[in-house]
Design a protein around this motif. Structure first.
Motif, PDB file in Angstrom:
ATOM      1  N   THR A  65      -5.062 -15.691   1.878  1.00  0.00           N
ATOM      2  CA  THR A  65      -3.943 -16.056   2.492  1.00  0.00           C
ATOM      3  C   THR A  65      -2.836 -14.973   2.212  1.00  0.00           C
ATOM      4  O   THR A  65      -1.836 -14.678   3.058  1.00  0.00           O
ATOM      5  CB  THR A  65      -3.500 -17.544   1.941  1.00  0.00           C
ATOM      6  OG1 THR A  65      -4.559 -18.451   2.213  1.00  0.00           O
ATOM      7  CG2 THR A  65      -2.123 -17.936   2.722  1.00  0.00           C
ATOM      8  N   PHE A  66      -2.835 -14.605   0.895  1.00  0.00           N
ATOM      9  CA  PHE A  66      -1.739 -13.809   0.416  1.00  0.00           C
ATOM     10  C   PHE A  66      -1.787 -12.376  -0.088  1.00  0.00           C
ATOM     11  O   PHE A  66      -0.791 -11.450   0.029  1.00  0.00           O
ATOM     12  CB  PHE A  66      -0.993 -14.608  -0.609  1.00  0.00           C
ATOM     13  CG  PHE A  66      -0.589 -15.993  -0.355  1.00  0.00           C
ATOM     14  CD1 PHE A  66       0.641 -16.086   0.636  1.00  0.00           C
ATOM     15  CD2 PHE A  66      -0.979 -17.094  -0.855  1.00  0.00           C
ATOM     16  CE1 PHE A  66       1.076 -17.282   0.775  1.00  0.00           C
ATOM     17  CE2 PHE A  66      -0.734 -18.329  -0.696  1.00  0.00           C
ATOM     18  CZ  PHE A  66       0.329 -18.390   0.260  1.00  0.00           C
ATOM     19  N   VAL A  67      -3.195 -11.944  -0.217  1.00  0.00           N
ATOM     20  CA  VAL A  67      -3.501 -10.634  -0.769  1.00  0.00           C
ATOM     21  C   VAL A  67      -4.247  -9.730   0.162  1.00  0.00           C
ATOM     22  O   VAL A  67      -3.910  -8.561   0.557  1.00  0.00           O
ATOM     23  CB  VAL A  67      -4.465 -10.716  -2.171  1.00  0.00           C
ATOM     24  CG1 VAL A  67      -4.707  -9.365  -2.559  1.00  0.00           C
ATOM     25  CG2 VAL A  67      -3.533 -11.717  -3.133  1.00  0.00           C
ATOM     26  N   ASP A  68      -5.382  -9.818   0.434  1.00  0.00           N
ATOM     27  CA  ASP A  68      -6.143  -9.340   1.286  1.00  0.00           C
ATOM     28  C   ASP A  68      -5.728  -8.925   2.841  1.00  0.00           C
ATOM     29  O   ASP A  68      -5.013  -9.784   3.307  1.00  0.00           O
ATOM     30  CB  ASP A  68      -7.563 -10.065   1.626  1.00  0.00           C
ATOM     31  CG  ASP A  68      -8.456 -10.143   0.436  1.00  0.00           C
ATOM     32  OD1 ASP A  68      -8.041  -9.385  -0.629  1.00  0.00           O
ATOM     33  OD2 ASP A  68      -9.373 -11.209   0.273  1.00  0.00           O
ATOM     34  N   SER A  69      -5.804  -7.599   2.974  1.00  0.00           N
ATOM     35  CA  SER A  69      -4.951  -7.059   4.253  1.00  0.00           C
ATOM     36  C   SER A  69      -3.483  -7.636   4.192  1.00  0.00           C
ATOM     37  O   SER A  69      -2.841  -6.839   5.324  1.00  0.00           O
ATOM     38  CB  SER A  69      -5.632  -7.676   5.586  1.00  0.00           C
ATOM     39  OG  SER A  69      -7.054  -7.344   5.386  1.00  0.00           O
ATOM     40  N   PHE A 207      -2.212   2.899  10.432  1.00  0.00           N
ATOM     41  CA  PHE A 207      -1.291   2.158   9.644  1.00  0.00           C
ATOM     42  C   PHE A 207       0.107   3.208   9.844  1.00  0.00           C
ATOM     43  O   PHE A 207       1.309   2.848   9.275  1.00  0.00           O
ATOM     44  CB  PHE A 207      -1.539   2.023   8.338  1.00  0.00           C
ATOM     45  CG  PHE A 207      -1.668   3.199   7.244  1.00  0.00           C
ATOM     46  CD1 PHE A 207      -0.483   4.023   6.979  1.00  0.00           C
ATOM     47  CD2 PHE A 207      -2.495   3.254   6.423  1.00  0.00           C
ATOM     48  CE1 PHE A 207      -0.517   5.007   6.342  1.00  0.00           C
ATOM     49  CE2 PHE A 207      -2.471   4.281   5.304  1.00  0.00           C
ATOM     50  CZ  PHE A 207      -1.550   4.963   5.490  1.00  0.00           C
ATOM     51  N   ILE A 208       0.155   4.147  10.709  1.00  0.00           N
ATOM     52  CA  ILE A 208       1.281   4.873  10.822  1.00  0.00           C
ATOM     53  C   ILE A 208       2.218   4.066  11.478  1.00  0.00           C
ATOM     54  O   ILE A 208       3.293   4.316  11.430  1.00  0.00           O
ATOM     55  CB  ILE A 208       0.907   6.374  11.565  1.00  0.00           C
ATOM     56  CG1 ILE A 208       2.105   7.207  11.824  1.00  0.00           C
ATOM     57  CG2 ILE A 208       0.336   5.899  12.900  1.00  0.00           C
ATOM     58  CD1 ILE A 208       1.695   8.619  12.366  1.00  0.00           C
ATOM     59  N   VAL A 209       1.767   3.038  12.212  1.00  0.00           N
ATOM     60  CA  VAL A 209       2.733   2.073  12.803  1.00  0.00           C
ATOM     61  C   VAL A 209       3.489   1.657  11.822  1.00  0.00           C
ATOM     62  O   VAL A 209       4.627   1.099  12.061  1.00  0.00           O
ATOM     63  CB  VAL A 209       2.048   1.303  13.873  1.00  0.00           C
ATOM     64  CG1 VAL A 209       3.250   0.288  14.427  1.00  0.00           C
ATOM     65  CG2 VAL A 209       1.373   2.037  14.972  1.00  0.00           C
ATOM     66  N   ILE A 210       2.934   1.159  10.717  1.00  0.00           N
ATOM     67  CA  ILE A 210       3.536   0.190   9.460  1.00  0.00           C
ATOM     68  C   ILE A 210       4.569   1.151   8.927  1.00  0.00           C
ATOM     69  O   ILE A 210       5.709   0.950   8.387  1.00  0.00           O
ATOM     70  CB  ILE A 210       2.633   0.070   8.554  1.00  0.00           C
ATOM     71  CG1 ILE A 210       1.381  -1.127   9.398  1.00  0.00           C
ATOM     72  CG2 ILE A 210       3.444  -1.242   7.767  1.00  0.00           C
ATOM     73  CD1 ILE A 210       0.525  -1.547   8.479  1.00  0.00           C
ATOM     74  N   GLY A 242       5.604 -15.809   7.761  1.00  0.00           N
ATOM     75  CA  GLY A 242       5.158 -17.009   8.488  1.00  0.00           C
ATOM     76  C   GLY A 242       4.079 -16.654   9.390  1.00  0.00           C
ATOM     77  O   GLY A 242       3.069 -17.318   9.297  1.00  0.00           O
ATOM     78  N   LEU A 243       4.122 -15.692  10.159  1.00  0.00           N
ATOM     79  CA  LEU A 243       2.869 -15.179  10.813  1.00  0.00           C
ATOM     80  C   LEU A 243       1.894 -14.860   9.961  1.00  0.00           C
ATOM     81  O   LEU A 243       0.623 -15.013  10.495  1.00  0.00           O
ATOM     82  CB  LEU A 243       3.384 -14.056  11.951  1.00  0.00           C
ATOM     83  CG  LEU A 243       2.589 -13.149  12.956  1.00  0.00           C
ATOM     84  CD1 LEU A 243       2.174 -14.596  13.695  1.00  0.00           C
ATOM     85  CD2 LEU A 243       3.216 -12.230  13.905  1.00  0.00           C
ATOM     86  N   GLY A 277      -2.515  -9.554   9.060  1.00  0.00           N
ATOM     87  CA  GLY A 277      -1.920  -9.030   7.540  1.00  0.00           C
ATOM     88  C   GLY A 277      -0.734  -7.990   7.751  1.00  0.00           C
ATOM     89  O   GLY A 277      -0.240  -7.719   6.803  1.00  0.00           O
ATOM     90  N   GLU A 278      -0.757  -7.239   9.073  1.00  0.00           N
ATOM     91  CA  GLU A 278       0.289  -6.060   8.712  1.00  0.00           C
ATOM     92  C   GLU A 278       1.487  -6.622   8.737  1.00  0.00           C
ATOM     93  O   GLU A 278       2.369  -5.961   8.005  1.00  0.00           O
ATOM     94  CB  GLU A 278      -0.058  -5.449  10.053  1.00  0.00           C
ATOM     95  CG  GLU A 278      -1.513  -4.651  10.168  1.00  0.00           C
ATOM     96  CD  GLU A 278      -1.414  -3.692  11.334  1.00  0.00           C
ATOM     97  OE1 GLU A 278      -0.372  -3.500  12.027  1.00  0.00           O
ATOM     98  OE2 GLU A 278      -2.572  -2.997  11.677  1.00  0.00           O
ATOM     99  N   TYR A 279       1.750  -7.884   9.064  1.00  0.00           N
ATOM    100  CA  TYR A 279       3.241  -8.406   8.805  1.00  0.00           C
ATOM    101  C   TYR A 279       3.639  -8.844   7.604  1.00  0.00           C
ATOM    102  O   TYR A 279       4.521  -8.924   7.063  1.00  0.00           O
ATOM    103  CB  TYR A 279       3.347  -9.769   9.731  1.00  0.00           C
ATOM    104  CG  TYR A 279       3.056  -9.310  11.268  1.00  0.00           C
ATOM    105  CD1 TYR A 279       4.364  -9.132  12.139  1.00  0.00           C
ATOM    106  CD2 TYR A 279       1.820  -9.088  11.940  1.00  0.00           C
ATOM    107  CE1 TYR A 279       4.079  -8.904  13.519  1.00  0.00           C
ATOM    108  CE2 TYR A 279       1.640  -8.889  13.409  1.00  0.00           C
ATOM    109  CZ  TYR A 279       2.736  -8.738  13.949  1.00  0.00           C
ATOM    110  OH  TYR A 279       2.946  -8.180  15.368  1.00  0.00           O
ATOM    111  N   GLY A 280       2.481  -8.668   6.670  1.00  0.00           N
ATOM    112  CA  GLY A 280       2.701  -9.100   5.228  1.00  0.00           C
ATOM    113  C   GLY A 280       3.576  -7.985   4.605  1.00  0.00           C
ATOM    114  O   GLY A 280       4.361  -8.000   3.676  1.00  0.00           O
TER     115      GLY A 280
END
Length: 378
Positions: A65-69, A207-210, A242-243, A277-280
């Motif tokens: 939920t909070f770590v992976d990806s 991940f260049i978008v991030i 949230g997402l 996960g990217e929204y993390g």
């Protein structure tokens, strides 16, 4: 918005550092430790016990939920943010030398310690961003907001499709093996890593978008002046986390062994988990920006080791890989298991934070940071 540049070709001074980036890097190294230690402990990804019992179910649920990806995107955002901070102070030559050095660091790290290296990918993305993105105008940088908008729509469609096609079954999560982590000798693991690292690096380059989102935020000095961006930080933290959380929960329930499904459904939920996960990244960064604002831009004594580690995050990251190699490799101590990985991650992270604080009190930079600066600033 134009980006003014003062070409000094010198590293940033301690007094010029903002709290939020260092606090974010130092704290999130704990999540990186949890993810990578588990990867080593189970010799594969995602590094989760496929048959959890008791409180292991809670650990699996937390990790999914909070770590992976969700940890690595934080560093991608911060990397993009840092590129702009460096660009304001230095010319392109320094940025290009620094990113070329990161590629070399990545190759050495991946060859000697851990195939799941991100430094090489950061270097490649950093070179591309330096040449094509960092010094461009606002009109181009608004494109990244549209890209994230389209990705959000894609994530929603992906989730709806996954749930619409969901079927019950007996399948759970299984670890995809990494040969280098299960090798019976260091020499064998080294050869395996040479083959694994280029593939891993190629798969994470998008991940260049991030990173680009971090560039956009840095151009507005969001973390240097969180008070002026309080509303943006609050909305980003709430919506992004949230997402990220909602997208993770179905897969997390499968990882915890609380839900079983058909193999196709497990794969579909894993895709939703990865995309959301990217929204993390922006979510956690915004959360640390709000924390820095609440702290008045100064870290209390209890957080000083975390901030010191954040200022030496490259050294801390490389030290972790040394520890995982010694603790979990079959040819070394050969430890394994959910609890062993979790406890080792916390212990190594806490120990490295205390060492970083001791170095800070004596005015020492991290060894990896010192070497990187020598490459960048000659």
């Amino acid at each position: 918005m134009c980006m003014t540049t003062t070409v000094l070709e010198a590293p940033v001074r301690q007094s010029e550092r903002s709290l939020a980036p260092d606090l974010a890097r130092g704290a999130m190294l704990l999540f990186i430790a949890l993810a990578n230690a588990a990867n080593f402990a189970f010799a594969g990804q995602p590094g989760i016990d496929p048959a959890p019992h008791g409180l292991q179910r809670l650990v699996n649920f937390f990790m999914a939920t909070f770590v992976d990806s969700r940890a690595y995107p934080v560093f991608a955002v911060m990397f993009g943010y840092g590129l702009v901070q460096l660009a304001r102070r230095n010319g392109n030559r320094v940025l290009l030398r620094r990113n070329a050095a990161l590629v070399a660091f990545g190759l050495a790290h991946a060859t000697l310690l851990y195939f799941g290296d991100f430094l090489g990918a950061y270097g490649v993305v950093g070179i591309i961003a330096t040449l094509l993105l960092v010094r461009r105008g606002d009109r181009l940088h608004r494109v990244v907001l549209w890209l994230w908008g389209f990705q959000t729509l894609y994530a929603v469609v992906l989730a709806v499709t996954a749930f619409a096609g969901a079927h019950g079954g007996t399948a759970g999560v299984s670890n995809s093996p990494n040969p280098s982590l299960a090798a019976e000798s260091y020499g064998r693991s080294l050869l395996d890593r040479l083959a694994e690292w280029p593939v891993h690096t190629a798969t994470v380059l998008p991940f260049i978008v991030i990173v680009w989102l971090g560039i956009w935020a840095a151009r507005r000095r969001v973390l240097e002046d969180p008070a002026a961006h309080r509303g943006l930080l609050r909305h980003t933290a709430a919506w992004s986390l949230g997402l990220s959380t909602l997208g993770a929960v179905p897969y997390a329930l499968i990882c915890a062994g609380l839900v079983h499904a058909a193999p196709g459904t497990v794969e579909a939920m894993a895709r939703v988990h990865a995309v959301t996960g990217e929204y993390g990244g922006p979510g956690y960064v915004a959360l640390f920006g709000l924390a820095a604002l609440r702290l008045g831009g100064r870290a209390p004594r209890v957080l000083a080791p975390v901030v010191a580690l954040g200022q030496r995050s490259l050294s801390g990251y490389l030290l972790q890989s040394v520890c995982w190699l010694a603790l979990f490799s079959p040819w070394a101590l050969n430890l394994n298991g959910t609890w062993t990985a979790a406890l080792a991650a916390v212990a190594v992270w806490a120990g490295s934070a205390l060492v970083a604080q001791a170095m800070s009190e004596r005015g020492y930079r991290g060894p990896a940071e010192t070497l990187l600066r020598k490459f960048a600033y000659r």
